[in-house]
Design an enzyme around this catalytic site. Structure first.
Site, mmCIF file in Angstrom:
data_model
loop_
_atom_site.group_PDB
_atom_site.id
_atom_site.type_symbol
_atom_site.label_atom_id
_atom_site.label_comp_id
_atom_site.label_asym_id
_atom_site.label_seq_id
_atom_site.Cartn_x
_atom_site.Cartn_y
_atom_site.Cartn_z
ATOM 1 N N HIS A 125 0.870 -1.184 0.000
ATOM 2 C CA HIS A 125 0.000 0.000 0.000
ATOM 3 C C HIS A 125 0.911 1.240 0.000
ATOM 4 O O HIS A 125 2.034 1.180 0.519
ATOM 5 C CB HIS A 125 -0.829 -0.044 1.288
ATOM 6 C CG HIS A 125 -1.916 0.974 1.398
ATOM 7 N ND1 HIS A 125 -1.665 2.271 1.765
ATOM 8 C CD2 HIS A 125 -3.247 0.881 1.213
ATOM 9 C CE1 HIS A 125 -2.805 2.940 1.808
ATOM 10 N NE2 HIS A 125 -3.792 2.120 1.472
ATOM 11 N N ASP A 203 3.138 -4.506 8.103
ATOM 12 C CA ASP A 203 1.912 -3.722 7.956
ATOM 13 C C ASP A 203 0.745 -4.695 8.083
ATOM 14 O O ASP A 203 0.430 -5.444 7.156
ATOM 15 C CB ASP A 203 1.931 -3.033 6.588
ATOM 16 C CG ASP A 203 0.604 -2.369 6.252
ATOM 17 O OD1 ASP A 203 -0.355 -2.509 7.033
ATOM 18 O OD2 ASP A 203 0.525 -1.732 5.187
ATOM 19 N N GLN A 206 -4.449 -5.244 7.023
ATOM 20 C CA GLN A 206 -5.431 -6.182 6.467
ATOM 21 C C GLN A 206 -5.367 -7.556 7.116
ATOM 22 O O GLN A 206 -6.083 -8.474 6.693
ATOM 23 C CB GLN A 206 -5.228 -6.332 4.948
ATOM 24 C CG GLN A 206 -5.422 -5.059 4.171
ATOM 25 C CD GLN A 206 -6.831 -4.484 4.305
ATOM 26 O OE1 GLN A 206 -7.770 -5.165 4.737
ATOM 27 N NE2 GLN A 206 -6.994 -3.226 3.949
ATOM 28 N N LYS A 229 -10.622 -0.587 10.428
ATOM 29 C CA LYS A 229 -10.779 -1.752 9.567
ATOM 30 C C LYS A 229 -11.186 -2.975 10.377
ATOM 31 O O LYS A 229 -11.353 -4.055 9.838
ATOM 32 C CB LYS A 229 -9.478 -2.044 8.823
ATOM 33 C CG LYS A 229 -9.091 -0.955 7.816
ATOM 34 C CD LYS A 229 -7.847 -1.356 7.063
ATOM 35 C CE LYS A 229 -7.212 -0.203 6.317
ATOM 36 N NZ LYS A 229 -7.975 0.215 5.140
ATOM 37 N N CYS A 367 -4.708 2.453 -3.710
ATOM 38 C CA CYS A 367 -3.475 2.957 -3.088
ATOM 39 C C CYS A 367 -2.323 1.972 -3.268
ATOM 40 O O CYS A 367 -1.521 1.771 -2.337
ATOM 41 C CB CYS A 367 -3.673 3.248 -1.600
ATOM 42 S SG CYS A 367 -4.861 4.532 -1.306
#
Ligand code: PMP
Length: 409
Positions: A125, A203, A206, A229, A367
């Site tokens: 991202h 990261d 997700q 999220k 993104c």
């Protein structure tokens, strides 16, 4: 196999927005990768934060301030336990994943040796690309090296290992791709980086909403994610960092909360984690975040994962019956995201027409422009699933695709 005790209707009832209509059609919300919806319990806690507890944290002896502070620090303990961090000192509240990565790139990055090399991947991202480029613009000696993907959207692990050399000072990659859904073998990647003496940022934006994450087991140096999220309030996120690193890192921003003593002759900084939390935090959002963790834990993250996987498998199978369907990301280990294109139909046109039928999907580059360049496309349509989506919604999504495709071809 559907789970006997997974009562999706009961789950849906907790989300008032799911009974909304779009253009008179029932809302089918399939943009969960961008942000998930919020259960009433979280909204009530935000509301109570304003109506019952509002006072600035860590600043007052009065009751309201102490209660607000306690709510915030209770959240820190919950997050520590949720990701199995060793201590609350390693849990820093940020505005989200993006700010957390900026913090690490700016602060930890300032300690990188001359001529250092940072390993990223082509599926990142922008939030895990641009902060490192900003660092590079201040430190032109630094290089960024990029791991490629294979045809099914998995990282090429040989590529990854081959990029390491004596200059490598950081590796930073996503746990789960927000476009391809690929679940990266992060444990293996972290262990390899450590065998070369290189720290790792993961990261997890997700990953955390869809799977159990244990930072102690992963042994990552930094792990970052966003509350919005994972059914929580917007505007807050978490930076987990190993204490040994956080102690060495200079503050990212200066201001109130992050100091021990200030004078014009010099300033000393607060202990961890406050050293990295300058200014008034979103204490109302932070105070409400535990309700989102309750929501996930009441269902069980494993049950959510099984449910979402079932939706994704069913949707994927039905979608492939559609002529001209191309799905991007077909790794065996894949999270509940399906990015696709049909024939020459522009993703934007597809998204607009699906919206007319109440189906909310995301369109565009998500993104992840370098990934789009790698795939040779300008964007995709993306459907993504959460705990409250249903097989009936997948059927309605497929029916909507079958209606709009002939119009657009
Ligand atoms: N990384 C990944 C993998 C993401 O999917 C996102 C959000 N789409 C981000 C980072 C940025 O998250 P936020 O905007 O909440 O900071």
């Amino acid at each position: 196999m559907p789970m006997m005790n997974y009562d999706v209707q009961e789950i849906r009832n907790k989300f008032p927005i799911l009974s909304r209509r779009i253009d008179g059609k029932p809302l089918i919300y399939l943009d969960n990768t961008a942000t998930s919806q919020t259960p009433r319990s979280v909204v009530d806690a935000v509301s109570s934060g304003y109506l019952d507890f509002k006072a600035n944290v860590h600043r007052g002896v009065h009751t309201l301030s102490q209660e607000a502070t306690e709510l915030q620090e209770e959240c820190r303990r919950r997050v520590r336990d949720y990701i199995s961090a060793a201590s609350v000192e390693e849990v820093i509240f940020t505005r989200g994943t993006t700010e957390a990565i900026n913090l690490v790139a700016s602060s930890f990055g300032s300690l990188f040796p001359y001529d250092g090399e940072i390993i990223l991947t082509v599926m990142e991202h922008h939030a895990n690309i641009v902060p490192w480029q900003l660092l590079q613009s201040r430190r032109p000696d630094l290089k960024i090296r990029v791991v490629d993907i294979n045809d099914i959207g998995e990282l090429k692990l040989d590529d990854y290992r081959n990029l390491f050399n004596e200059h490598t000072c950081m590796a930073s990659f996503c746990h789960v791709s927000n476009v391809l859904g690929t679940v990266n073998p992060v444990k293996e990647m972290i262990d390899y980086a450590h065998s070369r003496g290189v720290p790792v940022l993961v990261d997890g934006a997700q990953a955390v909403p869809h799977m159990k994450v244990d930072v102690k087991y992963l042994d990552c140096d930094f792990y970052v994610f966003s509350s919005h999220k994972m059914y929580g309030p917007t505007g807050i996120g978490v930076l987990y960092g190993k204490k040994e690193h956080l102690l060495r890192m200079p503050p990212y921003q200066g201001g109130g909360e992050m100091i021990a003593h200030v004078s014009f002759d010099g300033t000393t900084f607060a202990e961890l984690p406050f050293k990295f939390e300058a200014g008034t935090p979103d204490f109302v959002g932070i105070g409400a975040f535990p309700k989102a963790l309750d929501f996930i834990e009441d269902i069980g993250i494993g049950n959510i994962a099984v449910h979402e996987h079932e939706l994704m498998e069913y949707a994927g199978t039905r979608m492939l019956e559609i002529p001209g369907m191309r799905i991007f990301g077909n790794a065996p280990d894949k999270s509940a995201v399906i990015s696709f294109l049909v024939g020459d139909i522009h993703h934007y046109d597809m998204g607009m027409l699906l919206d007319k039928l109440g189906v909310e999907v995301r369109t565009g580059h998500h993104c992840a422009q370098p990934l789009m360049q790698r795939l040779g496309i300008s964007g995709t349509v993306r459907a993504s699933f959460a705990a409250y989506n249903t097989l009936e919604e997948v059927d309605a999504f497929i029916a909507a695709l079958q209606r709009v495709i002939p119009i657009l071809l």
